[in-house]
Design an enzyme around this catalytic site. Sequence first.
Site, PDB file in Angstrom:
ATOM      1  N   ARG A  40     -17.126   4.262-137.699  1.00 44.13           N
ATOM      2  CA  ARG A  40     -17.941   4.855-138.749  1.00 44.13           C
ATOM      3  C   ARG A  40     -17.492   4.607-139.892  1.00 44.13           C
ATOM      4  O   ARG A  40     -18.077   4.290-140.893  1.00 44.13           O
ATOM      5  CB  ARG A  40     -18.483   6.139-138.491  1.00 44.13           C
ATOM      6  CG  ARG A  40     -19.494   6.352-137.444  1.00 44.13           C
ATOM      7  CD  ARG A  40     -19.587   7.721-137.287  1.00 44.13           C
ATOM      8  NE  ARG A  40     -21.212   8.005-136.668  1.00 44.13           N
ATOM      9  CZ  ARG A  40     -21.601   9.198-136.208  1.00 44.13           C
ATOM     10  NH1 ARG A  40     -21.173  10.296-136.556  1.00 44.13           N
ATOM     11  NH2 ARG A  40     -22.608   9.262-135.676  1.00 44.13           N
ATOM     12  N   LYS A 206     -30.566  12.927-119.647  1.00 45.35           N
ATOM     13  CA  LYS A 206     -31.930  13.533-119.488  1.00 45.35           C
ATOM     14  C   LYS A 206     -33.425  12.810-119.913  1.00 45.35           C
ATOM     15  O   LYS A 206     -33.016  12.292-120.980  1.00 45.35           O
ATOM     16  CB  LYS A 206     -31.968  14.856-120.531  1.00 45.35           C
ATOM     17  CG  LYS A 206     -30.758  16.015-120.086  1.00 45.35           C
ATOM     18  CD  LYS A 206     -30.756  17.077-121.220  1.00 45.35           C
ATOM     19  CE  LYS A 206     -30.010  18.229-120.796  1.00 45.35           C
ATOM     20  NZ  LYS A 206     -29.827  19.247-122.061  1.00 45.35           N
ATOM     21  N   GLY A 375     -24.649   6.157-129.983  1.00 44.16           N
ATOM     22  CA  GLY A 375     -24.049   7.287-129.095  1.00 44.16           C
ATOM     23  C   GLY A 375     -23.354   6.529-128.057  1.00 44.16           C
ATOM     24  O   GLY A 375     -22.338   5.882-128.050  1.00 44.16           O
ATOM     25  N   GLY A 398     -28.097  10.831-132.656  1.00 49.38           N
ATOM     26  CA  GLY A 398     -29.487  11.393-132.864  1.00 49.38           C
ATOM     27  C   GLY A 398     -30.422  10.541-133.597  1.00 49.38           C
ATOM     28  O   GLY A 398     -31.660  10.762-133.485  1.00 49.38           O
TER      29      GLY A 398
HETATM   30  C1  3PG Z   1     -23.686  12.632-135.730  1.00 43.42           C
HETATM   31  O1  3PG Z   1     -22.535  12.566-135.333  1.00 43.42           O
HETATM   32  O2  3PG Z   1     -24.552  12.452-134.692  1.00 43.42           O
HETATM   33  C2  3PG Z   1     -24.168  12.743-136.959  1.00 43.42           C
HETATM   34  O3  3PG Z   1     -23.024  12.673-138.097  1.00 43.42           O
HETATM   35  C3  3PG Z   1     -24.922  14.007-137.237  1.00 43.42           C
HETATM   36  O4  3PG Z   1     -24.274  15.150-136.792  1.00 43.42           O
HETATM   37  P1  3PG Z   1     -24.911  16.413-136.518  1.00 43.42           P
HETATM   38  O5  3PG Z   1     -25.660  16.129-135.285  1.00 43.42           O
HETATM   39  O6  3PG Z   1     -23.848  17.660-136.098  1.00 43.42           O
HETATM   40  O7  3PG Z   1     -25.941  16.663-137.454  1.00 43.42           O
HETATM   41 MG    MG Z   2     -25.175  14.697-132.967  1.00 49.23          MG
END
Ligand code: 3PG
Ligand code: MG
Length: 419
Positions: A40, A206, A375, A398
């Site tokens: 990142r 899930k 992810g 997310g």
């Molecule tokens: C992540 O790692 O998904 C983002 O940086 C957002 O983090 P958060 O889900 O804690 O808002």
């Molecule tokens: Mg997250």
Amino acid sequence: MAKLTVRDLNVRGKRVFLRVDYNVPLEEKDGQMVITDDTRIVETLPTLRLLSEQGGKLILVAHLGRPKGKREPSMSLRPVAAKLADLLGRPVAFVDDCLGEKVEKTIGIMQPGDVLLLENVRYYLEEEANDPGFSEKLAKLADVYVNDAFGAAHRAHASTEGVPRILAQRGGQCAAGLLMERELKFLGEELEKPAAPFVVILGGAKVSDKILVIDRLLEKANAILIGGAMAYTFRLAQGHKTGQSLVEPDKTEVARAALAKANERGVKFLLPVDDVIAVPAKTDKLNKKGKPVIEYKDVRLNHDLNCPDDAAGLDVGPATVKLYSNEIAKAKTILWNGPMGLFEDKRFAEGTYAIGKAVAEVTRKNGAKSIIGGGDSVKALKQAKLGDTVSFMSTGGGASLEFLEGKILPGVAVLNDKN
Ligand code: 3PG
Ligand code: MG
């Protein structure tokens, strides 16, 4: 509507509020926090270089973890500043706060091209609350706003939504960074009208996490391949026994509806035909989340669509890999989100790695466009050393999912449109 980007700005001598997603994994080693994956950070370098070369004064704002308004030392961004300086090959100043006198003083002596990283913005509860007063204070620090934090763009927080809204009201420009632009291109434009066959691979634990994405992609995909624990909720929906596998019994209706929609639309919807199973047992050890660590014994292949009562399904089997690889080999566009099994354990990583290889091969041989939706799938691809073999890997978790669901991301919506 396309968004204004850093290429459209003139930042010479201006203070640039640059929101980045430096929420990177850290591990404690010999009393020090060490970054275990710097992707990142690396991915923001082009934006930083461009803005710095153009003479902007870069004020980087980020969050790390979920400190919930407390100054949690393990969630300090200080180690990130050191890493960034290394990668950038120039000094990066760090202030242990994101507001106040020290911050203002430091900004006051910045020269064009300088880079400053502020401390974890989530040390203030007001960040996640998108508090207007807090946003106002942050907005005062800068003239221009740039968002390169795609991974946090699904959050309507002060640094992602409140600050740019206030800056825009004051007539300041709010633009997307180069990483943000790339994310929106691959996860957005490229999947708007994907070249067929469009093959979607979905895994993870899930069904409930993926159902909105499945529903939306059923409109566009030619084939959807399902893996991971979520496959067992589909199996349950089809009346099979799932043993100790992770299932969501209250989601069988949803699973059945997806199968019916696929059937109606003529979308090939494939579920695993064999799997790797094992007998789970709770241990006395606790994991990071305070839950008992589960050990798996008696690992074996299972060709039955029913899972034995004492066993759990943990990976797709070789017949499934073959079936899925055949589909992948025909694809012109691929979207992959979610691993095929519990890949963190080598015994259950084969399926995910093999699917990764199939995706890499069709990308290389047929010029297919392969997009990895962030992810765990990205983590798995890197673990398999296949990171460089795909067209695009998202830095969002997310955020990627919500964007693929067709949701409007508040951190994107607030940016200026390109004229
Ligand atoms: C992540 O790692 O998904 C983002 O940086 C957002 O983090 P958060 O889900 O804690 O808002
Ligand atoms: Mg997250």
